[in-house]
Motif scaffolding. Sequence first.
Motif, PDB file in Angstrom:
ATOM      1  N   ARG A  54       0.860  -1.177   0.000  1.00  0.00           N
ATOM      2  CA  ARG A  54       0.000   0.000   0.000  1.00  0.00           C
ATOM      3  C   ARG A  54       0.898   1.229   0.000  1.00  0.00           C
ATOM      4  N   ASN A  55       0.826   1.997  -1.045  1.00  0.00           N
ATOM      5  CA  ASN A  55       1.689   3.167  -1.172  1.00  0.00           C
ATOM      6  C   ASN A  55       1.069   4.395  -0.533  1.00  0.00           C
ATOM      7  N   MET A  56       1.946   5.296  -0.133  1.00  0.00           N
ATOM      8  CA  MET A  56       1.498   6.559   0.435  1.00  0.00           C
ATOM      9  C   MET A  56       1.428   7.612  -0.666  1.00  0.00           C
ATOM     10  N   ALA A  57       0.684   8.651  -0.397  1.00  0.00           N
ATOM     11  CA  ALA A  57       0.618   9.781  -1.313  1.00  0.00           C
ATOM     12  C   ALA A  57       1.978  10.499  -1.312  1.00  0.00           C
ATOM     13  N   PRO A  58       2.378  11.062  -2.441  1.00  0.00           N
ATOM     14  CA  PRO A  58       3.671  11.752  -2.512  1.00  0.00           C
ATOM     15  C   PRO A  58       3.859  12.828  -1.434  1.00  0.00           C
ATOM     16  N   ARG A  59       2.815  13.524  -1.068  1.00  0.00           N
ATOM     17  CA  ARG A  59       2.946  14.541  -0.018  1.00  0.00           C
ATOM     18  C   ARG A  59       3.306  13.905   1.329  1.00  0.00           C
ATOM     19  N   ALA A  60       2.693  12.766   1.621  1.00  0.00           N
ATOM     20  CA  ALA A  60       3.001  12.069   2.873  1.00  0.00           C
ATOM     21  C   ALA A  60       4.427  11.526   2.832  1.00  0.00           C
ATOM     22  N   ILE A  61       4.855  11.047   1.674  1.00  0.00           N
ATOM     23  CA  ILE A  61       6.227  10.556   1.535  1.00  0.00           C
ATOM     24  C   ILE A  61       7.217  11.683   1.782  1.00  0.00           C
ATOM     25  N   ARG A  62       6.952  12.843   1.222  1.00  0.00           N
ATOM     26  CA  ARG A  62       7.852  13.990   1.432  1.00  0.00           C
ATOM     27  C   ARG A  62       7.933  14.373   2.907  1.00  0.00           C
ATOM     28  N   LEU A  63       6.801  14.355   3.587  1.00  0.00           N
ATOM     29  CA  LEU A  63       6.800  14.690   5.014  1.00  0.00           C
ATOM     30  C   LEU A  63       7.569  13.658   5.826  1.00  0.00           C
ATOM     31  N   LEU A  64       7.364  12.376   5.523  1.00  0.00           N
ATOM     32  CA  LEU A  64       8.088  11.327   6.229  1.00  0.00           C
ATOM     33  C   LEU A  64       9.587  11.397   5.916  1.00  0.00           C
ATOM     34  N   ALA A  65       9.927  11.700   4.675  1.00  0.00           N
ATOM     35  CA  ALA A  65      11.338  11.863   4.305  1.00  0.00           C
ATOM     36  C   ALA A  65      11.961  13.019   5.078  1.00  0.00           C
ATOM     37  N   ASP A  66      11.222  14.102   5.253  1.00  0.00           N
ATOM     38  CA  ASP A  66      11.718  15.227   6.054  1.00  0.00           C
ATOM     39  C   ASP A  66      12.027  14.779   7.477  1.00  0.00           C
ATOM     40  N   MET A  67      11.119  13.991   8.052  1.00  0.00           N
ATOM     41  CA  MET A  67      11.322  13.512   9.423  1.00  0.00           C
ATOM     42  C   MET A  67      12.564  12.630   9.517  1.00  0.00           C
TER      43      MET A  67
END
Length: 133
Positions: free
Chosen positions: A82-95
């Motif tokens: 189950r993939n995440m939305a690109p915006r959520a991926i960017r936020l998680l990558a920031d973290m």
Amino acid sequence: MASNRYEVRAHREVVKLADNVNTADIIETVLALYTLQQFQPKRFLSDETFRFALVWRVTRLTDINISECWNSNTGKVGRVYRNMAPRAIRLLADMVQQVFAVAALAVAELEFADINRTAASKAKLHDALEALV
């Protein structure tokens, strides 16, 4: 209390990781990816590509995001992520980057220094053997 759904999804992923994955595995994976980026920068087309790969690898450390479905063409049960939305991926990558980036880059530099030291000592040994001949 209003909140951004992408932030909520990113934070849920952090909780899933904290509950289901050994911290050492997460650290090892992140450090390995940063080292790979330093040694083979062409492997990642951009910083965005690296960030998505970082999140993809870290979230794949747990089976919570995996579903199983029947594939009628092959007659087998397959695994689906189950993939995440690109915006959520960017936020998680920031973290992830806020927590690990400095340490990961330091480890990559230590690896570079070690490789350079080894290469220098091999070259010195080679020169010494050449001088004997």
